[in-house]
Write a protein that holds these residues in place. Structure first.
Motif, PDB file in Angstrom:
ATOM      1  N   LYS A   1       4.676  -2.029  10.431  1.00  0.00           N
ATOM      2  CA  LYS A   1       5.216  -3.228  10.171  1.00  0.00           C
ATOM      3  C   LYS A   1       6.808  -3.364   9.615  1.00  0.00           C
ATOM      4  O   LYS A   1       7.438  -4.436   9.785  1.00  0.00           O
ATOM      5  N   LYS A   2       7.223  -2.255   9.084  1.00  0.00           N
ATOM      6  CA  LYS A   2       8.514  -1.995   8.537  1.00  0.00           C
ATOM      7  C   LYS A   2       9.420  -1.366   9.528  1.00  0.00           C
ATOM      8  O   LYS A   2      10.494  -0.978   9.217  1.00  0.00           O
ATOM      9  N   GLU A   3       9.060  -1.326  10.746  1.00  0.00           N
ATOM     10  CA  GLU A   3       9.705  -0.811  11.808  1.00  0.00           C
ATOM     11  C   GLU A   3       9.983   0.497  11.760  1.00  0.00           C
ATOM     12  O   GLU A   3      11.181   1.108  12.031  1.00  0.00           O
ATOM     13  N   LYS A   4       9.066   1.387  11.193  1.00  0.00           N
ATOM     14  CA  LYS A   4       9.195   2.741  10.976  1.00  0.00           C
ATOM     15  C   LYS A   4       8.299   3.275  12.302  1.00  0.00           C
ATOM     16  O   LYS A   4       7.188   2.807  12.671  1.00  0.00           O
TER      17      LYS A   4
END
Length: 257
Positions: A245-248
Motif C-alpha cells: 500500500k506504501k508503493e514498496k
C-alpha cells in the motif's frame, strides 16, 4: 530474432555463441562439449536449445550438487556418459596445520595460471580439505604449474570423481520490501546494510548478479537473479510479488545459509 527479447542485452553475445554451437552439432552431426558454465549460462543454453529435435542438451560438472557444469550438445543418436564431459578432480595438499586458505585465494591462484575461468568448475572446501574441478584438457598444465596458493606452497593430486567432497546447499526463505528493484535497494534490505555501503561495494566490483560483476547501483533486478556481495553472502530472488500500500516492492528471496 525473437529469442533475444527474453534476455538482457549483455547476454546477447552468449546467445549467439549457443546458436553457433547448435549449428555446429547439426552440421557435423557430432557432439559439442563446452567449457564450464555458471548456472545462469546453463539456463540460457537450456532456453535457446529448448526442445530442439535435432540437438539435445545435458549438463554435468562432476557431481549433482555442483554449480558450474559443462554442457554437452549432441545429436539424437548419441548417449552421453559422465566421461564424455572430460572433467578432472584435483585435491590440494597444503600445510593445513599452519595455514588456512580461502575460496578467493584458490580461485586467484587458478586464474593466475593464465587459463580462462571456463576451464575450471567448482572449488569445494570442507573443513581443511580443498578440491577443485577442471577440464581434462588443462589437467596436465595445472599439475605442472600450480605450486602456490596465497603464501602456501601446495601440490595437487588428481582424484577419481567418486572421491569428490559432498556439499549441501541450504536456503532460507524470507520476504523483504524495497523502495525499488534496483540492485542497491534489494541488497540493502536483504543484508540489512545501509544503501550507501552497498553502493560503495557495487562501485568497487564486490557485487555479482548471476555470477557476473555488476558495477551499476541502478541495475534492475529480476525474478530468478542470484545476487552476491563479498563478505555478506548470497541471495536469490524467488519471486516479485507486487507492491504494498506504501508503493514498496514486496520481494520473496532465499538467503544462503
Amino acid at each position: 530474432m525473437e529469442i533475444y527479447q527474453h534476455f538482457r542485452k549483455e547476454e546477447h553475445h552468449f546467445i549467439d555463441q549457443v546458436l553457433e554451437w547448435q549449428e555446429t552439432v547439426k552440421r557435423q552431426y557430432a557432439p559439442k562439449l563446452t567449457d564450464f558454465l555458471d548456472p545462469r549460462e546453463q539456463q540460457i543454453v537450456q532456453s535457446v536449445i529448448g526442445r530442439n529435435e535435432e540437438v539435445y542438451i545435458s549438463f554435468f560438472g562432476g557431481a549433482p550438487f555442483v554449480e558450474r557444469k559443462r554442457a554437452l550438445l549432441f545429436p539424437p543418436y548419441f548417449q552421453p556418459a559422465d566421461e564424455d564431459y572430460e572433467i578432472a578432480l584435483f585435491e590440494v595438499h597444503y600445510p593445513s596445520k599452519f595455514i588456512s586458505l580461502e575460496h578467493r585465494q584458490v580461485l586467484g591462484a587458478l586464474m593466475s595460471l593464465g587459463l580462462r575461468r571456463g576451464k575450471f568448475g567448482d572449488i569445494l572446501m570442507k573443513e581443511e580439505r580443498i578440491q577443485f574441478l577442471a577440464a581434462n584438457e588443462v589437467a596436465d598444465y595445472i599439475r605442472l604449474h600450480l605450486h602456490a596458493i596465497g603464501k602456501a606452497n601446495v601440490s595437487v593430486e588428481k582424484r577419481p570423481l567418486t572421491e569428490i567432497i559432498t556439499l549441501e546447499e541450504k536456503w532460507q526463505d524470507t520476504t523483504i520490501t524495497a523502495s525499488s528493484l534496483r540492485l542497491d535497494a534489494i541488497l540493502s534490505q536483504a543484508f540489512h546494510v545501509s544503501r550507501q555501503k552497498i553502493q560503495s561495494f557495487i562501485e568497487n566490483g564486490f557485487v555479482k548478479v548471476n555470477w557476473k560483476i555488476v558495477e551499476q547501483a541502478h541495475f534492475e533486478c529480476q525474478q530468478g537473479d542470484i545476487l552476491s556481495a563479498r563478505g555478506f553472502g548470497r541471495c536469490k530472488i524467488i519471486s516479485i510479488e507486487g507492491k504494498t500500500k506504501k508503493e514498496k516492492w514486496r520481494v520473496r528471496i532465499g538467503m544462503q545459509k
